[in-house]
Design a protein around this motif. Structure first.
Motif, PDB file in Angstrom:
ATOM      1  N   PRO A  28      -0.096 -12.891  10.485  1.00  0.00           N
ATOM      2  CA  PRO A  28      -1.487 -13.596  10.082  1.00  0.00           C
ATOM      3  C   PRO A  28      -2.652 -12.815  10.928  1.00  0.00           C
ATOM      4  CG  PRO A  28      -0.180 -14.938  11.612  1.00  0.00           C
ATOM      5  CD  PRO A  28       0.875 -13.886  11.243  1.00  0.00           C
ATOM      6  N   ARG A  29      -2.132 -12.000  11.924  1.00  0.00           N
ATOM      7  CA  ARG A  29      -3.010 -11.353  12.889  1.00  0.00           C
ATOM      8  C   ARG A  29      -3.374  -9.894  12.329  1.00  0.00           C
ATOM      9  NH1 ARG A  29      -0.085 -11.708  18.329  1.00  0.00           N
ATOM     10  NH2 ARG A  29       1.679 -10.865  16.881  1.00  0.00           N
ATOM     11  N   ALA A  30      -2.709  -9.359  11.000  1.00  0.00           N
ATOM     12  CA  ALA A  30      -2.590  -7.908  10.736  1.00  0.00           C
ATOM     13  C   ALA A  30      -4.042  -7.798  10.062  1.00  0.00           C
ATOM     14  CB  ALA A  30      -1.375  -7.791   9.896  1.00  0.00           C
ATOM     15  N   SER A  31      -4.650  -6.800  10.247  1.00  0.00           N
ATOM     16  CA  SER A  31      -5.852  -6.438   9.477  1.00  0.00           C
ATOM     17  C   SER A  31      -5.859  -5.031   8.854  1.00  0.00           C
ATOM     18  CB  SER A  31      -7.047  -6.630  10.497  1.00  0.00           C
ATOM     19  OG  SER A  31      -6.944  -5.780  11.519  1.00  0.00           O
ATOM     20  N   GLY A  32      -6.586  -4.750   8.134  1.00  0.00           N
ATOM     21  CA  GLY A  32      -6.557  -3.504   7.420  1.00  0.00           C
ATOM     22  C   GLY A  32      -6.550  -3.236   6.134  1.00  0.00           C
ATOM     23  N   ILE A  33      -6.320  -2.296   5.399  1.00  0.00           N
ATOM     24  CA  ILE A  33      -6.179  -1.930   4.106  1.00  0.00           C
ATOM     25  C   ILE A  33      -4.802  -1.953   3.579  1.00  0.00           C
ATOM     26  CG2 ILE A  33      -6.873  -0.491   2.141  1.00  0.00           C
ATOM     27  CD1 ILE A  33      -9.273   0.533   4.004  1.00  0.00           C
ATOM     28  N   ASP A  34      -4.454  -2.673   2.553  1.00  0.00           N
ATOM     29  CA  ASP A  34      -2.938  -2.564   2.277  1.00  0.00           C
ATOM     30  C   ASP A  34      -2.718  -1.283   1.291  1.00  0.00           C
ATOM     31  OD1 ASP A  34      -2.079  -5.253   2.715  1.00  0.00           O
ATOM     32  OD2 ASP A  34      -3.191  -6.146   1.440  1.00  0.00           O
ATOM     33  N   ARG A  35      -1.729  -0.940   1.432  1.00  0.00           N
ATOM     34  CA  ARG A  35      -1.238   0.392   0.872  1.00  0.00           C
ATOM     35  C   ARG A  35       0.208   0.082   0.112  1.00  0.00           C
ATOM     36  NH1 ARG A  35      -0.027   3.200   6.259  1.00  0.00           N
ATOM     37  NH2 ARG A  35       0.808   1.179   6.706  1.00  0.00           N
ATOM     38  N   GLN A  36      -0.044   0.651  -1.133  1.00  0.00           N
ATOM     39  CA  GLN A  36       1.280   0.736  -2.076  1.00  0.00           C
ATOM     40  C   GLN A  36       1.654   2.076  -2.405  1.00  0.00           C
ATOM     41  OE1 GLN A  36       3.017  -2.234  -3.342  1.00  0.00           O
ATOM     42  NE2 GLN A  36       4.331  -0.203  -4.036  1.00  0.00           N
ATOM     43  N   PHE A  37       2.862   2.621  -1.772  1.00  0.00           N
ATOM     44  CA  PHE A  37       3.563   3.801  -2.038  1.00  0.00           C
ATOM     45  C   PHE A  37       4.181   4.099  -3.142  1.00  0.00           C
ATOM     46  CE2 PHE A  37       2.792   3.157   2.427  1.00  0.00           C
ATOM     47  CZ  PHE A  37       2.104   4.369   2.756  1.00  0.00           C
ATOM     48  N   ASN A  38       3.775   5.003  -4.013  1.00  0.00           N
ATOM     49  CA  ASN A  38       4.517   5.109  -5.339  1.00  0.00           C
ATOM     50  C   ASN A  38       5.447   6.553  -5.304  1.00  0.00           C
ATOM     51  OD1 ASN A  38       3.336   2.902  -6.477  1.00  0.00           O
ATOM     52  ND2 ASN A  38       1.305   4.387  -6.318  1.00  0.00           N
ATOM     53  N   PRO A  39       6.668   6.485  -5.063  1.00  0.00           N
ATOM     54  CA  PRO A  39       7.430   7.806  -4.917  1.00  0.00           C
ATOM     55  C   PRO A  39       7.191   8.674  -6.097  1.00  0.00           C
ATOM     56  CG  PRO A  39       8.645   5.652  -3.799  1.00  0.00           C
ATOM     57  CD  PRO A  39       7.238   5.268  -4.758  1.00  0.00           C
ATOM     58  N   GLU A  40       7.511   8.011  -6.971  1.00  0.00           N
ATOM     59  CA  GLU A  40       7.646   8.691  -8.491  1.00  0.00           C
ATOM     60  C   GLU A  40       6.321   9.639  -8.447  1.00  0.00           C
ATOM     61  OE1 GLU A  40       7.184   5.486  -8.237  1.00  0.00           O
ATOM     62  OE2 GLU A  40       9.326   4.946  -8.773  1.00  0.00           O
ATOM     63  N   THR A  41       4.948   9.358  -8.116  1.00  0.00           N
ATOM     64  CA  THR A  41       3.882  10.267  -8.188  1.00  0.00           C
ATOM     65  C   THR A  41       3.406  10.709  -6.943  1.00  0.00           C
ATOM     66  OG1 THR A  41       2.588   8.159  -8.136  1.00  0.00           O
ATOM     67  CG2 THR A  41       3.097   8.924 -10.314  1.00  0.00           C
ATOM     68  N   ASN A  42       4.019  10.402  -5.759  1.00  0.00           N
ATOM     69  CA  ASN A  42       3.627  10.532  -4.547  1.00  0.00           C
ATOM     70  C   ASN A  42       2.200  10.301  -4.188  1.00  0.00           C
ATOM     71  OD1 ASN A  42       6.084  11.719  -3.637  1.00  0.00           O
ATOM     72  ND2 ASN A  42       5.569  13.632  -4.656  1.00  0.00           N
ATOM     73  N   THR A  43       1.787   9.213  -4.762  1.00  0.00           N
ATOM     74  CA  THR A  43       0.305   8.746  -4.391  1.00  0.00           C
ATOM     75  C   THR A  43       0.483   7.163  -3.955  1.00  0.00           C
ATOM     76  OG1 THR A  43       0.337   7.184  -6.636  1.00  0.00           O
ATOM     77  CG2 THR A  43      -0.357   9.679  -6.731  1.00  0.00           C
ATOM     78  N   VAL A  44      -0.642   6.911  -2.933  1.00  0.00           N
ATOM     79  CA  VAL A  44      -0.833   5.854  -2.305  1.00  0.00           C
ATOM     80  C   VAL A  44      -1.995   4.855  -2.861  1.00  0.00           C
ATOM     81  CG1 VAL A  44      -1.225   4.627  -0.174  1.00  0.00           C
ATOM     82  CG2 VAL A  44      -0.106   6.903  -0.523  1.00  0.00           C
ATOM     83  N   ASP A  45      -1.632   3.690  -3.534  1.00  0.00           N
ATOM     84  CA  ASP A  45      -2.776   2.776  -3.875  1.00  0.00           C
ATOM     85  C   ASP A  45      -3.321   2.107  -2.788  1.00  0.00           C
ATOM     86  OD1 ASP A  45      -2.304   3.707  -6.565  1.00  0.00           O
ATOM     87  OD2 ASP A  45      -0.729   2.184  -7.270  1.00  0.00           O
ATOM     88  N   LEU A  46      -4.687   1.754  -2.821  1.00  0.00           N
ATOM     89  CA  LEU A  46      -5.284   1.224  -1.814  1.00  0.00           C
ATOM     90  C   LEU A  46      -5.695  -0.203  -2.207  1.00  0.00           C
ATOM     91  CD1 LEU A  46      -7.006   4.099  -0.058  1.00  0.00           C
ATOM     92  CD2 LEU A  46      -4.670   3.057   0.566  1.00  0.00           C
ATOM     93  N   LEU A  47      -5.690  -1.346  -1.461  1.00  0.00           N
ATOM     94  CA  LEU A  47      -6.230  -2.587  -1.914  1.00  0.00           C
ATOM     95  C   LEU A  47      -7.134  -3.068  -0.636  1.00  0.00           C
ATOM     96  CD1 LEU A  47      -6.648  -5.141  -3.749  1.00  0.00           C
ATOM     97  CD2 LEU A  47      -4.650  -6.125  -2.820  1.00  0.00           C
ATOM     98  N   VAL A  48      -8.397  -3.138  -0.908  1.00  0.00           N
ATOM     99  CA  VAL A  48      -9.015  -3.702   0.139  1.00  0.00           C
ATOM    100  C   VAL A  48      -9.450  -5.172  -0.165  1.00  0.00           C
ATOM    101  CG1 VAL A  48     -11.480  -3.310   1.423  1.00  0.00           C
ATOM    102  CG2 VAL A  48     -10.331  -1.442   0.255  1.00  0.00           C
ATOM    103  N   THR A  49      -8.988  -6.034   0.676  1.00  0.00           N
ATOM    104  CA  THR A  49      -9.068  -7.350   0.672  1.00  0.00           C
ATOM    105  C   THR A  49     -10.190  -7.644   1.671  1.00  0.00           C
ATOM    106  OG1 THR A  49      -7.024  -7.569  -0.092  1.00  0.00           O
ATOM    107  CG2 THR A  49      -8.122  -9.679   0.398  1.00  0.00           C
ATOM    108  N   LEU A  50     -11.340  -8.255   1.278  1.00  0.00           N
ATOM    109  CA  LEU A  50     -12.405  -8.511   2.328  1.00  0.00           C
ATOM    110  C   LEU A  50     -12.699 -10.262   2.426  1.00  0.00           C
ATOM    111  CD1 LEU A  50     -15.157  -6.173   1.338  1.00  0.00           C
ATOM    112  CD2 LEU A  50     -14.482  -6.249   3.380  1.00  0.00           C
ATOM    113  N   ASP A  51     -12.478 -10.325   3.833  1.00  0.00           N
ATOM    114  CA  ASP A  51     -12.883 -11.751   4.256  1.00  0.00           C
ATOM    115  C   ASP A  51     -14.178 -11.835   4.739  1.00  0.00           C
ATOM    116  OD1 ASP A  51     -13.158 -14.288   5.083  1.00  0.00           O
ATOM    117  OD2 ASP A  51     -11.545 -14.429   6.461  1.00  0.00           O
ATOM    118  N   GLN A  52     -15.022 -11.920   4.003  1.00  0.00           N
ATOM    119  CA  GLN A  52     -16.605 -11.511   4.326  1.00  0.00           C
ATOM    120  C   GLN A  52     -17.180 -12.244   5.428  1.00  0.00           C
ATOM    121  OE1 GLN A  52     -18.348  -9.691   0.184  1.00  0.00           O
ATOM    122  NE2 GLN A  52     -17.377 -11.963   0.275  1.00  0.00           N
TER     123      GLN A  52
END
Length: 812
Positions: free
Chosen positions: A355-379
């Motif tokens: 619950p203390r972790a902060s930052g931007i979520d990363r989703q690694f896609n080995p098939e395409t070698n891409t990293v999808d980013l999810l920014v979740t803001l608690d404003q």
């Protein structure tokens, strides 16, 4: 025959690397049954303890053992308490076995006896055979001392510590053994060191690298190959090479090669003198940024549109993925919200259970070698500034503290980035030893109060010292400074003066300088107010006397200056000023130039000037980033005097932090540009023209060593002395790197430019050189500077100077 119960608890010692002890226990409980048929087990728990005895002690004093025992005479017997007593006794480290024996007594009580088997005790500890590594360096690594128990695990730990110390010095084939006969017969621990040769690092190679060439990778590591004289210290060091491997791995991963791995292989020559390290690199594929999504925490509506949040990020779809840029993106988002008053904005990671972790979520896609980013803001919610409370300023006026605050205006939204800027500004004032800013209340409070705490320090000083420079020679110095002066705070009694309570607290700067010298002397008194009449205006004034012995004449100046300016935010400022000076030129050499004879005697100069300044540097003393530009123009003769001319100048400095090591030491690149022009040809007297050369302007040349030469009055031939010029253009690049700790830095540089009577680049000069900067904090804020420079392009009449220096030596 009474029944008997014996509890046997043996503890065996084990030692683990790193110096911590763990004890492996084996407990055997034997039951003695009553003689005869139908004997039953006797439970002694709860019976009162009548006596406690100890056996097996010879070398160890009984009190060391007694202090570990919690069982007490008169208390009920408890198996668990006795077992804990055994463990505490064992943890003393002096016994190979500890046993507890309990016997029932006729009066329903028990007798408790602790039996111990002692380990041998060391009678001495020695190190023999070490010549390359001194005793003073090895003894702090050895933990065993005379009086400690003989423990093979601790002995091996200390032996390994000696080996590690030798490896750090490059002795990889050193052998360390223990003199067993001395240990067994005399209980004396003797470490026998058989030193091998120091292995020099001769080769550095890279294997498996396809993306980046070895030349580029070599720049990322600290290891350097051995070379006679200059490389004598570059020896094999396993830990240093391990850190270099980590640097290479980080270099790859910050460029998108997330699966990169780096190992190292060390090879030693047959004569055990030279070594080769090969960095084994597995690069893997390069990862890029895929999709970027922005959402509110738990369905919160976004204050900023998702598209605007994405623009704040340093990573964009298709960019090479970098963890550093991801962290920078997160900081930019929270900083931007902070400027809007959202103090508690945080980025929430959803794909984690922490619950203390902060930052931007990363989703690694080995098939395409891409990293999808999810920014979740608690404003969070926007906050406004309530009361600003200042504490700790017993002498300094509160307004002096408040005017340095940024983004903390009562009734206005908070600027979270301004909190750190405010703290830094307060600490750079040199009025306070420390300044802290704390937000009061809870995040739900509206508005939120701010507590500013300062610790005042002595702002007045009287210093005696000297300045030695290649430009000005030797100068004595008596400086009286008060950086927290207040001209309106006049003393009301003698006690105010004696207690140093008068004329203090207004944040004004007062300076009195008496600086007699061998070639130059300076005397001045000045007063400056950075917030004149509590406004954004600033004012300064000074009265001065200057005396200089030139090669061709003596010059004396006496005068006064007055200036008034205004700040436009924290970057821009403008000022106007005036001066009145009386200049006397005397003791003119018969071989002096015509230009000097023309101004012989006493002259009066009056002038009005305007100055525009833009500064974004991070420090006024030792900047490492940002730039500073100053443009000025002065019209001389406005209020009368003997000369009429217009003089303009422009100076620009730019600083870059090229790199920063783990100690916070920065490598800094600086670009410098100075230019000036006097519009009316031949109207400015020789002492008002532009000069160059020396440590402060153009290294490689003597002070005033370049520029046009005059005509000798006595012969009509070309003089050897510079008479100044109407046009100046100087440029330079300097690279400064840390060498030793924070006190010694090295520089390499090139200075270039010209000095002429007309706008021209024809007589261009170039010099290159290197130097050192020695910082001695308790002596001076500015570092000592020594530079060595050689002109590459020069004019025939120029005067060279290889070594230039400037050293301040205050004696407080």
């Amino acid at each position: 025959m009474p029944s008997t119960l014996r509890l046997l608890h043996a503890r065996l010692t084990r030692v683990w690397m790193g110096g911590s002890l763990r004890w492996a226990a084996a407990a055997v409980i034997g039951l003695a049954w009553m003689a005869g048929a139908g004997a039953q087990e006797t439970d002694l728990n709860g019976r009162p303890i009548r006596e406690i005895t100890f056996s097996g002690l010879g070398q160890i004093l009984p009190r060391y053992v007694e202090n570990q025992v919690r069982s007490a005479v008169g208390s009920p017997y408890d198996d668990r308490v006795v077992q804990n007593d055994i463990e505490r006794i064992t943890n003393l480290g002096f016994f190979s076995a500890v046993t507890a024996r309990v016997l029932p007594l006729e009066d329903r009580g028990v007798s408790l006896n602790f039996e111990m088997v002692e380990l041998p005790i060391l009678t001495g500890v020695e190190i023999r055979g070490n010549r390359q590594v001194r005793d003073n360096d090895l003894w702090p690594l050895i933990r065993l001392r005379t009086g400690d128990a003989v423990n093979p695990f601790l002995i091996d730990r200390d032996r390994q510590a000696i080996l590690d110390a030798y490896e750090e010095e490059g002795f990889f084939v050193t052998d360390v053994t223990v003199d067993q006969p001395s240990l067994e017969d005399d209980r004396r621990l003797v470490f026998l060191v058989r030193e091998g040769p120091r292995i020099r690092l001769r080769q550095i190679e890279f294997e498996g690298n396809r993306v980046y060439p070895g030349g580029r990778l070599r720049k990322q590591i600290r290891a350097r190959t051995w070379f006679p004289v200059f490389g004598s210290g570059n020896v094999l060091d396993r830990e240093a090479l391990k850190l270099d491997a980590a640097r290479l791995r980080d270099y790859y991963q910050q460029r998108g090669y997330l699966e990169a791995e780096v190992d190292r292989r060390i090879s030693v020559s047959d004569d055990q003198k030279d070594g080769r390290v090969t960095f084994l690199i597995t690069e893997g594929p390069q990862w890029t940024v895929g999709d970027i999504r922005v959402q509110g925490f738990n369905g919160q509506p976004l204050v900023l549109p998702a598209a605007q949040v994405k623009l704040l990020m340093e990573l964009k779809p298709g960019d090479v993925y970098s963890a550093n840029k991801l962290r920078a993106s997160a900081n930019r988002i929270t900083d931007h919200y902070g400027q809007l008053g959202y103090l508690e904005t945080r980025l929430v990671r959803r794909n984690t259970t922490d619950p203390r972790a902060s930052g931007i979520d990363r989703q690694f896609n080995p098939e395409t070698n891409t990293v999808d980013l999810l920014v979740t803001l608690d404003q969070g919610v926007p906050s406004t500034v309530g009361k600003v409370i200042v504490r700790g300023n017993s002498l300094t006026r509160t307004k002096v503290v408040l005017r340095e605050l940024r983004g903390v205006t009562p009734g206005r939204p908070f600027d979270r980035t301004g909190l750190e800027r405010s703290r830094r500004r307060l600490n750079e004032l040199s009025l306070f030893g420390n300044a802290t800013i704390t937000l009061l209340g809870s995040p739900a409070d509206q508005p939120r109060d701010v507590l500013v705490e300062v610790a005042e320090q002595n702002t007045g000083s009287v210093s005696f010292g000297a300045t030695i420079s290649s430009d000005d020679g030797l100068l004595g110095a008596i400086d009286i400074n008060q950086t927290n002066f207040d001209i309106t705070d006049l003393p009301e009694s003698v006690d105010d003066i004696l207690a140093n309570r008068a004329v203090r607290g207004g944040g004004q700067r007062f300076n009195l300088t008496l600086s007699p010298g061998s070639d130059n002397s300076r005397y001045s008194v000045g007063l400056a107010d950075p917030y004149f009449l509590d406004t954004d205006y600033f004012a300064d004034s000074s009265i001065f006397f200057f005396e200089s012995e030139r090669d061709e004449f003596d010059e004396e100046r006496a005068g006064a200056r007055l200036g008034l300016g205004k700040r436009f935010g924290d970057v821009w400022s403008a000022a106007i000023g005036g001066r009145v000076e009386n200049i006397e030129v005397a003791s003119i050499d018969p071989d002096a130039s015509v230009d000097v004879f023309e101004v012989g005697g006493t002259s009066l100069i009056t002038g009005v000037n305007a100055r525009l300044t833009r500064s974004t540097t991070d420090s006024s003393i030792l900047p490492s980033s940002g730039s500073r530009a100053v443009a000025s123009i002065e019209r001389t003769g406005v209020f009368g005097g003997d000369f009429d001319f217009t003089k303009a100048s422009f100076a620009f400095d730019k600083f870059w932090t090229v790199s920063e090591d783990f100690l916070g030491r920065k490598s800094i690149l600086r670009f410098r540009f100075d230019t000036g022009y006097i519009f009316e040809a031949d109207e400015a007297p020789v002492f008002e023209r532009f000069f160059a050369g020396g440590q402060s302007s153009f290294r490689g040349f003597d002070n005033r060593g370049i520029g046009p030469r005059g005509i000798t009055a006595s012969t009509g031939t070309l003089s050897d002395d510079s008479v100044g010029a109407d046009f100046l253009l100087l440029a330079g690049v300097q690279y400064e790197v840390p060498l030793i700790d924070r006190y010694l830095r090295g520089v390499v540089f090139t200075d270039q430019g010209t000095l002429d009577n007309a706008v021209s680049l024809e007589d261009w000069r170039v010099s290159v050189g290197f130097g050192v900067r020695i910082a001695v904090p308790f002596l001076s804020q500015a570092p000592f500077a020594v530079d060595f420079a050689i002109p590459l392009v020069e004019e025939e009449t120029d005067e060279n100077q290889t070594i230039s220096f400037a050293i301040d030596i205050p004696l407080r």
